[in-house]
Scaffold this motif. Sequence first.
Motif, PDB file in Angstrom:
ATOM      1  N   CYS A  35      47.448  -0.889  88.865  1.00  0.00           N
ATOM      2  CA  CYS A  35      48.310  -1.831  89.508  1.00  0.00           C
ATOM      3  C   CYS A  35      49.371  -2.291  88.489  1.00  0.00           C
ATOM      4  N   ASP A  81      39.953  -6.650  97.541  1.00  0.00           N
ATOM      5  CA  ASP A  81      38.566  -6.884  98.291  1.00  0.00           C
ATOM      6  C   ASP A  81      37.671  -6.544  98.160  1.00  0.00           C
ATOM      7  N   ARG A 100      45.647  -3.959  97.312  1.00  0.00           N
ATOM      8  CA  ARG A 100      45.341  -5.230  97.424  1.00  0.00           C
ATOM      9  C   ARG A 100      43.909  -5.423  98.585  1.00  0.00           C
ATOM     10  N   ARG A 118      46.118 -12.625  95.365  1.00  0.00           N
ATOM     11  CA  ARG A 118      44.983 -12.468  95.388  1.00  0.00           C
ATOM     12  C   ARG A 118      44.265 -12.452  94.717  1.00  0.00           C
ATOM     13  N   GLY A 172      49.682 -13.232  99.297  1.00  0.00           N
ATOM     14  CA  GLY A 172      48.176 -13.144  98.361  1.00  0.00           C
ATOM     15  C   GLY A 172      47.718 -13.741  97.924  1.00  0.00           C
ATOM     16  N   VAL A 179      51.560  -9.516  95.815  1.00  0.00           N
ATOM     17  CA  VAL A 179      50.559  -9.253  96.350  1.00  0.00           C
ATOM     18  C   VAL A 179      49.021  -9.470  95.226  1.00  0.00           C
ATOM     19  N   ILE A 180      49.281  -8.310  94.122  1.00  0.00           N
ATOM     20  CA  ILE A 180      47.960  -8.505  93.921  1.00  0.00           C
ATOM     21  C   ILE A 180      47.459  -9.583  92.715  1.00  0.00           C
TER      22      ILE A 180
END
Length: 778
Positions: free
Chosen positions: A567, A583, A579, A628, A667, A624-625
């Motif tokens: 990542c 999930d 991302r 999240r 995220g 964004v990662i």
Amino acid sequence: MTALATAPAAADARERVAWPLLLGVRHHGPGSARGVVAALEAARPDAVLIEGPAEADGLVALAADPEMRPPVALLAHAADDPGRAAFWPFAAFSPEWTAVRWALDRDVPVRFADLPAAHTLAASDPTWGDGEDEADGAGRTDPLAELARAAGREDPEQWWEDVVELRGDTDPLAPFAALADAMTALRERYGHGGHPRDLVREAHMRLRLRAARKEFGDAVAVVCGAWHVPALARRTTVTADRALLKGLPKVKAELTWVPWTHRRLARRSGYGAGIESPGWYGHLFAAPDRPVERWMTKVAVLLREADHPVSSAHVIEAVRLAETLAAFRGRPRPGLDETTDAVRAVLCEGSDVPLALVRDRLVVGDVLGEVPAAAPAVPLQRDLNRLQRSLRLKPEADERALDLDLRGETDAARSRLLHRLRLLGVDWGEPTAGRTGTGTFRESWRLRWQPELHVRVAEAGVWGTTVEAAATARAESRALAADTLGAITALAERCLLAGLTDALPAVLGALADRAALDTDVAHLADALPALARSLRYGDVRGTDTAALAGVAAGLAERICVGLPPACVHLDADAAAQMRDRLDAVHTAIGLLPEPAGATGPGTLAARWAAVLRRLAETERVPGVIRGRAARTLLDEGGLPDDETARLMGLALSPGTPPADAAAWIDGFVGGSGGGLLLVHDERLLALLDGWLAGVPAEAFTDVLPLLRRTFGAYEPGVRRTLGELVARGPEAAAPGPAALVPGFAAVLDEERADGVLPLLHLVLGVPDPQATATEASA
């Protein structure tokens, strides 16, 4: 065509027939069908030849079986390549079908005279049997269009209805004589004008006609497409006809009867000899008396079932309007155009919406024929027929929904059958979104049987003689051929859905081999969700999934090790994809069983939580990662509120570029539940509000699209509540216990919260520990 009206009646047609009697027809025409029966009844031939594949002689007797209900079709396929197939469809109003039934009912020998299917299937472009016999066949002069043009009419369909379908004649042989003269004139004017294969087919039909006359005498009747009549009447030599057939390619063919549908008789389905309105033609054939009145009644019933107000007065008025339109247009009786115009104006009150329903259900229709059990079939088809009967799953042309409760034995067996057929490429059923999500005790399907599925069953017959054996062999073959980890995991999931336990060793072996060699974390992350769903479905269906659980646990371990490095330093698109994988993996790990003996930090859940915390705190990971990962930890209770606020504060600090901060926000609060999180935690909302107010004007334009996408996905009520909270001002939205949401107390009342637990345990179907302890102490 004046002979249609002026030919004199004959007291004894047989005496004046110039044998052989050539009855040229239009395929699937009710007027032609009635005319053929009348001509055969008058002429009383000693034998009847029908246009159709010559090998079907052994199947013709089945047409008299009480269980045989048209529309049906002769299906021919190559023995070594079942996918190479051709159909010869017959409806109740097909002239060929009525001729067959006439002959069988009177014990008159009946034979098929067309080119054998062995040659048709060997051709480079095998099609639907008689698809090239009609005027509509590709490459041929359109006889109907030419005759209609000669009569001064632009619409050949309407012209044919007027001169054949909507009128009667006192002399049953006169229409065929007139049509033969017309076709002869056309062929003389335009030459052969047809498909190149017509010459070969007509040569074979002449040979079959000679053989029939030699066997039964001269009194032989031939029912064929009108275009072929001049060729059959032409005098040729046996040597010349055999020369045309010499050297034709040939394959071994197998034939049977299969059910057909009115929809597949329609020209819009791609059938060369198709008609525009099979349902209408079927009505004309079944209701020769008062057809318009009966048709309007059918339409009224259909519209009433669809909750359209239609009265008897509407029906009477529609009939009168159709008859008036026919008289005004100079037609002998109301045809489809007149009845359609009357239905639109009166029964549909000028709307094309209910009229579309009438066209689909009645004008075309979805009537599905039936074939007796005695019809030849590949062993796989017989096993499928047996399963359909035992599970009460009758094939239907109409699309219908099917909801299954997998806890019931019958529904579970239905589900296995449908999934096995999909593995074999027989897509009778298609899974749909039902009342509950994937992986529960319920499944929803949309079923619709298409005639072409008989070909798919014949193709699948190479894999085995039963549905289970064929699906197992097909799954094992696909496992060996799969070239990606995702393809094998998807196959494993389908095997579990289909209950193919015998195929699992081969599939899982291929899965383990592929997983051991694949070092791409993205591939591993894509594969894990399917395995987790497979385990859950296996539990629902009572399938032994121990081996699969071991493979899934190994994949999860490798993902936990490899995901953080994978990542780092990703671009925006790659980060968004990762991302989504994050999930999916989080959901999958929640479904996986813990390894035996694992406790504390050694559990899979604990190791995954450590991975999420590492992602949330690593600066080199895209925002964004990180956002999240933080949000996932917060939802699972693995991140305290204060720590969450700290991470958000760091992400939204003045030193963070606005685009990176906006990505972190996307995220963290993007997706399901993100808006409610801000509604119920005004500290986070205040941090976000403060950051947003401080974004420089030149940077705000760049981050606005991402922010609009994030917040635009919220429910309208959530957006409205957030707006109200922000509108209360910074004092109300400031962090701290004073900032309270209406309806929420400053301190949690644990006693009131615990009051819902008994009901919650009852809804979820899990034991209540407190109640169990109380009972034990009592």
